[in-house]
Design a protein around this motif. Structure first.
Motif, PDB file in Angstrom:
ATOM      1  N   GLU A 188     -12.367  -5.438 -11.106  1.00  0.00           N
ATOM      2  CA  GLU A 188     -11.136  -5.857 -10.620  1.00  0.00           C
ATOM      3  C   GLU A 188     -11.331  -7.454  -9.958  1.00  0.00           C
ATOM      4  O   GLU A 188     -11.678  -7.565  -8.638  1.00  0.00           O
ATOM      5  N   ASP A 189     -11.524  -8.491 -10.748  1.00  0.00           N
ATOM      6  CA  ASP A 189     -11.920  -9.836 -10.315  1.00  0.00           C
ATOM      7  C   ASP A 189     -10.836 -10.660 -10.349  1.00  0.00           C
ATOM      8  O   ASP A 189     -10.934 -11.900  -9.556  1.00  0.00           O
ATOM      9  N   VAL A 190      -9.598 -10.489 -10.910  1.00  0.00           N
ATOM     10  CA  VAL A 190      -8.490 -11.450 -11.172  1.00  0.00           C
ATOM     11  C   VAL A 190      -7.145 -10.949 -10.716  1.00  0.00           C
ATOM     12  O   VAL A 190      -6.824  -9.862 -11.223  1.00  0.00           O
ATOM     13  N   PRO A 191      -6.182 -11.334  -9.809  1.00  0.00           N
ATOM     14  CA  PRO A 191      -5.153 -11.040  -9.370  1.00  0.00           C
ATOM     15  C   PRO A 191      -4.049 -10.931 -10.424  1.00  0.00           C
ATOM     16  O   PRO A 191      -4.160 -11.933 -11.135  1.00  0.00           O
ATOM     17  N   VAL A 192      -3.364 -10.150 -10.551  1.00  0.00           N
ATOM     18  CA  VAL A 192      -2.261 -10.091 -11.314  1.00  0.00           C
ATOM     19  C   VAL A 192      -0.851 -10.235 -10.481  1.00  0.00           C
ATOM     20  O   VAL A 192      -0.716  -9.374  -9.637  1.00  0.00           O
ATOM     21  N   VAL A 193      -0.116 -11.232 -10.829  1.00  0.00           N
ATOM     22  CA  VAL A 193       1.056 -11.839 -10.151  1.00  0.00           C
ATOM     23  C   VAL A 193       1.973 -10.654  -9.599  1.00  0.00           C
ATOM     24  O   VAL A 193       2.412  -9.909 -10.245  1.00  0.00           O
ATOM     25  N   GLY A 194       1.925 -10.364  -8.273  1.00  0.00           N
ATOM     26  CA  GLY A 194       2.895  -9.716  -7.915  1.00  0.00           C
ATOM     27  C   GLY A 194       2.640  -8.364  -7.912  1.00  0.00           C
ATOM     28  O   GLY A 194       3.549  -7.501  -7.254  1.00  0.00           O
TER      29      GLY A 194
ATOM     30  N   GLY B 135      -0.157  -6.837  -6.414  1.00  0.00           N
ATOM     31  CA  GLY B 135      -1.131  -6.397  -5.328  1.00  0.00           C
ATOM     32  C   GLY B 135      -2.578  -5.595  -5.854  1.00  0.00           C
ATOM     33  O   GLY B 135      -2.908  -4.568  -5.337  1.00  0.00           O
ATOM     34  N   ARG B 136      -2.858  -6.077  -7.097  1.00  0.00           N
ATOM     35  CA  ARG B 136      -3.991  -5.379  -7.544  1.00  0.00           C
ATOM     36  C   ARG B 136      -4.826  -6.409  -8.459  1.00  0.00           C
ATOM     37  O   ARG B 136      -3.995  -7.437  -9.020  1.00  0.00           O
ATOM     38  N   LYS B 137      -5.887  -6.155  -8.889  1.00  0.00           N
ATOM     39  CA  LYS B 137      -6.755  -6.967  -9.774  1.00  0.00           C
ATOM     40  C   LYS B 137      -7.353  -6.491 -10.972  1.00  0.00           C
ATOM     41  O   LYS B 137      -7.168  -4.997 -11.102  1.00  0.00           O
ATOM     42  N   SER B 138      -7.543  -7.173 -12.032  1.00  0.00           N
ATOM     43  CA  SER B 138      -8.345  -6.497 -13.251  1.00  0.00           C
ATOM     44  C   SER B 138      -9.092  -7.551 -13.984  1.00  0.00           C
ATOM     45  O   SER B 138      -9.714  -8.612 -13.283  1.00  0.00           O
ATOM     46  N   SER B 139      -9.734  -7.043 -14.917  1.00  0.00           N
ATOM     47  CA  SER B 139     -10.702  -8.199 -15.572  1.00  0.00           C
ATOM     48  C   SER B 139     -10.161  -9.341 -15.868  1.00  0.00           C
ATOM     49  O   SER B 139      -8.982  -9.445 -16.097  1.00  0.00           O
ATOM     50  N   PHE B 140     -11.163 -10.274 -16.573  1.00  0.00           N
ATOM     51  CA  PHE B 140     -10.570 -11.660 -16.773  1.00  0.00           C
ATOM     52  C   PHE B 140      -9.647 -11.295 -18.112  1.00  0.00           C
ATOM     53  O   PHE B 140      -8.627 -12.182 -17.954  1.00  0.00           O
ATOM     54  N   ARG B 141     -10.187 -10.751 -18.995  1.00  0.00           N
ATOM     55  CA  ARG B 141      -9.031 -10.589 -20.074  1.00  0.00           C
ATOM     56  C   ARG B 141      -7.971  -9.836 -19.911  1.00  0.00           C
ATOM     57  O   ARG B 141      -6.948 -10.142 -20.368  1.00  0.00           O
ATOM     58  N   GLN B 142      -7.835  -8.646 -19.284  1.00  0.00           N
ATOM     59  CA  GLN B 142      -6.769  -8.076 -18.841  1.00  0.00           C
ATOM     60  C   GLN B 142      -6.002  -8.662 -18.048  1.00  0.00           C
ATOM     61  O   GLN B 142      -4.524  -8.666 -18.346  1.00  0.00           O
ATOM     62  N   ALA B 143      -6.415  -9.433 -17.233  1.00  0.00           N
ATOM     63  CA  ALA B 143      -5.449 -10.282 -16.083  1.00  0.00           C
ATOM     64  C   ALA B 143      -4.863 -11.363 -16.892  1.00  0.00           C
ATOM     65  O   ALA B 143      -3.647 -11.719 -16.643  1.00  0.00           O
ATOM     66  N   ALA B 144      -5.457 -12.317 -17.829  1.00  0.00           N
ATOM     67  CA  ALA B 144      -4.814 -13.151 -18.830  1.00  0.00           C
ATOM     68  C   ALA B 144      -3.684 -12.267 -19.644  1.00  0.00           C
ATOM     69  O   ALA B 144      -2.684 -12.825 -19.797  1.00  0.00           O
ATOM     70  N   LEU B 145      -3.911 -11.234 -19.993  1.00  0.00           N
ATOM     71  CA  LEU B 145      -3.101 -10.601 -20.741  1.00  0.00           C
ATOM     72  C   LEU B 145      -1.646 -10.201 -19.921  1.00  0.00           C
ATOM     73  O   LEU B 145      -0.544 -10.300 -20.410  1.00  0.00           O
TER      74      LEU B 145
ATOM     75  N   ALA C 263      -4.812 -18.082 -18.482  1.00  0.00           N
ATOM     76  CA  ALA C 263      -5.970 -18.499 -18.662  1.00  0.00           C
ATOM     77  C   ALA C 263      -6.879 -19.097 -17.657  1.00  0.00           C
ATOM     78  O   ALA C 263      -7.861 -18.867 -17.366  1.00  0.00           O
ATOM     79  N   LEU C 264      -6.080 -20.103 -17.145  1.00  0.00           N
ATOM     80  CA  LEU C 264      -7.052 -20.806 -16.026  1.00  0.00           C
ATOM     81  C   LEU C 264      -7.062 -20.030 -15.075  1.00  0.00           C
ATOM     82  O   LEU C 264      -8.007 -20.172 -14.222  1.00  0.00           O
ATOM     83  N   LEU C 265      -6.007 -19.233 -14.494  1.00  0.00           N
ATOM     84  CA  LEU C 265      -6.398 -18.330 -13.150  1.00  0.00           C
ATOM     85  C   LEU C 265      -7.761 -17.384 -13.481  1.00  0.00           C
ATOM     86  O   LEU C 265      -8.469 -17.051 -12.494  1.00  0.00           O
ATOM     87  N   SER C 266      -7.632 -16.798 -14.837  1.00  0.00           N
ATOM     88  CA  SER C 266      -8.695 -15.876 -14.984  1.00  0.00           C
ATOM     89  C   SER C 266     -10.157 -16.718 -14.977  1.00  0.00           C
ATOM     90  O   SER C 266     -11.142 -16.177 -14.677  1.00  0.00           O
ATOM     91  N   ALA C 267     -10.195 -17.936 -15.420  1.00  0.00           N
ATOM     92  CA  ALA C 267     -11.340 -18.612 -15.713  1.00  0.00           C
ATOM     93  C   ALA C 267     -11.568 -19.168 -14.280  1.00  0.00           C
ATOM     94  O   ALA C 267     -13.047 -19.282 -13.858  1.00  0.00           O
ATOM     95  N   ALA C 268     -10.864 -19.329 -13.174  1.00  0.00           N
ATOM     96  CA  ALA C 268     -10.935 -19.977 -11.883  1.00  0.00           C
ATOM     97  C   ALA C 268     -11.497 -18.821 -10.981  1.00  0.00           C
ATOM     98  O   ALA C 268     -12.107 -19.224 -10.131  1.00  0.00           O
ATOM     99  N   ALA C 269     -11.141 -17.657 -11.333  1.00  0.00           N
ATOM    100  CA  ALA C 269     -11.241 -16.675 -10.301  1.00  0.00           C
ATOM    101  C   ALA C 269     -12.827 -16.451 -10.083  1.00  0.00           C
ATOM    102  O   ALA C 269     -12.971 -15.731  -9.108  1.00  0.00           O
ATOM    103  N   ALA C 270     -13.664 -16.764 -11.065  1.00  0.00           N
ATOM    104  CA  ALA C 270     -15.143 -16.569 -10.925  1.00  0.00           C
ATOM    105  C   ALA C 270     -15.552 -17.571  -9.763  1.00  0.00           C
ATOM    106  O   ALA C 270     -16.594 -17.467  -9.107  1.00  0.00           O
TER     107      ALA C 270
END
Lengths: 452, 452
Positions: free
Chosen positions: A63-69, A71-81, A110-117
């Motif tokens: 759970e690394d990357v926030p998904v907009v609105g 209130g939870r996170k997911s993996s970099f690929r899932q969050a991009a999707l 894509a940038l949000l997922s890459a930046a979350a690291a």
């Protein structure tokens, strides 16, 4: 052929670019960021996103990357999707006339997922976004109209490559790494327009963003791939478009101005397909000047140049969601003075009094009409002509709709769009707007991610 | 157009199919399963797989599905990606002449991921595999030679759709669900041949398997998508191939015989591109009959019909891995009596004495030669002609190489291939062979997954 071919030249230009020196480009990027978040927050309660969560939950992941609105996170690929889907779910997000599609809802997820690291500055994030739009716009022009007309969805087919280039730039990739990442993205290029009118259309944006993330992660892992994916007859342009055109114009004048500024992003004031915005503006004007009751409308002609309505695949929509691709439904709403709001385009049945008007609205193609020099997209216009039952007729013509470059929304318009999408959380909207306005440091990026 | 179009007809035929009633098809499926595991276990220590693990680890996910020979599990999409890569990493896995590509390394990883949730019988797994090969072979013929020649990698572009159909069948999808899953896969179709000669070529198999998993999961989640993805000029065949040909022959005679039996899978005895197998057999024969020292070889002509060597993109390979796509390297090894083993095609430099021979080997195209009626693929042959420095010359012609339909490997050959791949673990090989031989119940599937 491979000696400093198209892929390498593009990668070199990207690696050497410094769009952060261009204030206009950076300001345009801030506006694009605002618009993407407005579009994604407006879709936060969308039914499709719940279905995507069920897939992501079955898959699991960090759970690394926030998904907009959400209130939870997911993996970099899932969050991009998911973030790609959210930005485009209502078809409320920006378009770019060179792309013939939607750049930001692929590039920014894509940038949000890459930046979350962590560790990337706000300035670099904005610059990478400028690079992504630049790449996608140039690909859109280089690949030619035929690509879209054959059946591909440019948002998907071009977006993944542009987002991989942007994410690679964000992460400071070398020329060679950029070449490879572009190749990993190119070999995942897909997305068919026959999904228009279904939830899969916005999912294409997420799929492309996800493909870009896989591309940069494979590159970082040292995985083997071609450095010349765009080159030659068997390269991306040769297979999906027109190689000669790409060689002639893909990289021409790179960096002289940025396409996020000129012609610029087209921000939407309406939550439906941009191809219907001309007609919407015309119908809104007609309603203001000559309001008619439904029963008084005898016929409505909507006049396009041939192919100008290609994206508007729904002639007999039954739901608001289908109505996003129906110029008939859009015109019916506007002519009857009903709101062109997110709610009117939700996945619920269209009201009977609107359905009743649709058969009286027809599309007409007239290539004898000269498009205006300032038309957006180039060569486009729409005329709405209402013939009342009493014989009177009224017409309005729009060449450049509200929101399009040349008739652009202001930062204040976008502020209102975001505030509208976050109507229940004004403090959050204010904090987000403030963070975007001063986005500069790595700490600002962290703050931005926390606010999603 | 959409009233019972191609997509719906295909879905109906699949849903109503009962290939488990066909003993030959089920036996062919057991052989294909054996060959896939042999190919994947042979690649268990491949360098690329370690790189893919680093990406999967960064992503995280449930550890639900075993990855062949790795002693660990990952999420359903990751496992599809990794198992697809492993099966194809050495180019040692089966091909099918109708596909012009590799069916099992896409279909079986998708089925393993779908089966890992439990509750599917071994009989159903084998039947689903038959359905997948059938679908992919029919797509391969329907889409026409032009698709591959333009630059697409059929394994990827056709494999995802076939694997989604197979996985949907495994899970007992209704006709409508199958239609939708096919659409989700079709809109992810991608994969360019310009990645041949890199690790991304085998990754394409994994990408397609992964796309199939996303397709079935989206379908199960009730996500919206078109039911008519293959239909019309903007459908998959219209965009990627020839719609008229697809409409004429995609579904013709479905179920009369199964393409996993006739023409059948082509199992490889050599770990390199099948397009070089004819030449390999010819060169092995020449070595047996007329062994020559490297210095005694004056010239080697390798004669193809035009285009017969399209997949053999490496004329001057520098590593064994590149040599998988070099008929020159294959011929050099065989003519000098060196083993055509996995080790000869690993990612390490080619030995100088072999490199030295390559410039004396040339490709010749002769379309005046009549291919044999039993040629596999149809219209293909390869002649290897060695001219010694003393003036003597020797030639061998192969129309149907060892392993190809008509010259098929036996179950005993495949047993040896699997035992070779698991040479250090004979008990495991025996257990795997035994489980495949009696695969019938859901418990057998569980046992199979435990052995991976």
């Amino acid at each position: 052929m491979n000696e400093c071919g198209l892929t390498q030249k593009l990668a070199r230009l990207i690696a050497e670019s410094r769009p952060e020196r261009n204030k206009e480009a950076m300001q345009a990027a801030r506006m694009g960021l605002t618009d993407y978040f407005a579009s994604a927050f407006a879709a936060r309660d969308d039914e499709g996103i719940a279905r995507l969560w069920s897939v992501a939950e079955a898959e699991g992941g960090r759970e690394d990357v926030p998904v907009v609105g959400q209130g939870r996170k997911s993996s970099f690929r899932q969050a991009a999707l998911l973030n790609g889907y959210l930005g485009h779910a209502l078809d409320y997000d920006d378009v770019h006339s060179d792309v013939r599609g939607h750049p930001s809802t692929v590039i920014l997820p894509a940038l949000l997922s890459a930046a979350a690291a962590g560790g990337v500055s706000g300035e670099r994030l904005l610059a990478a976004y400028v690079i992504g739009v630049e790449t996608m716009a140039r690909f859109g022009r280089a690949i030619g109209a035929e690509h879209y007309l054959r059946g591909w969805h440019n948002t998907a087919t071009l977006g993944g490559i542009a987002a991989a280039a942007a994410a690679g730039y964000l992460l400071g990739f070398t020329e060679e790494r950029l070449q490879k990442a572009i190749g990993f993205a190119a070999t995942q290029a897909g997305g068919l327009r026959n999904q228009f009118g279904t939830e899969t259309k916005p999912l294409h944006a997420g799929m492309a963003a996800q493909a870009a993330l896989l591309a940069v992660k494979l590159t970082e892992a040292g995985f083997g791939g071609t450095l010349h994916a765009l080159d030659g007859t068997a390269g991306f342009f040769g297979v999906y478009g027109d190689l000669a055109a790409a060689e002639a114009n893909l990289l021409d004048g790179w960096g002289e101005s940025w396409r996020i500024v000129n012609p610029g992003l087209w921000f939407k004031i309406y939550p439906f397909c941009s191809a219907a915005h001309h007609a919407a503006d015309a119908a809104v004007l007609l309603r203001q000047k000559h309001p008619l009751a439904a029963d008084d409308i005898g016929r409505v002609d909507i006049v396009f140049p041939t192919g100008g309505d290609a994206a508007l695949i729904e002639r007999q929509p039954r739901t608001g969601e289908q109505g996003r691709f129906s110029v008939e439904y859009v015109a019916a709403l506007a002519l009857l003075g009903e709101p062109l709001s997110v709610d009117s385009f939700a996945s619920k049945p269209i009201a009977p009094h609107l359905l009743e008007l649709l058969p009286r609205i027809r599309r007409v193609y007239d290539d004898s009409i000269e498009p205006a020099p300032h038309a957006v997209p180039k060569g486009r216009y729409t005329i709405v002509e209402v013939t009342a039952r009493d014989g009177r007729s009224f017409r309005e013509r729009i060449d450049c709709p509200r929101g399009a470059p040349g008739n652009a929304l202001t930062p204040e318009d976008l502020r209102q769009k975001l505030e509208g999408a976050l109507a229940a959380e004004p403090a959050r909207a204010a904090a987000l707007l403030d963070t975007i306005a001063r986005l500069q440091s790595a700490a600002d990026v962290e703050r931005l991610l926390e606010l999603l």
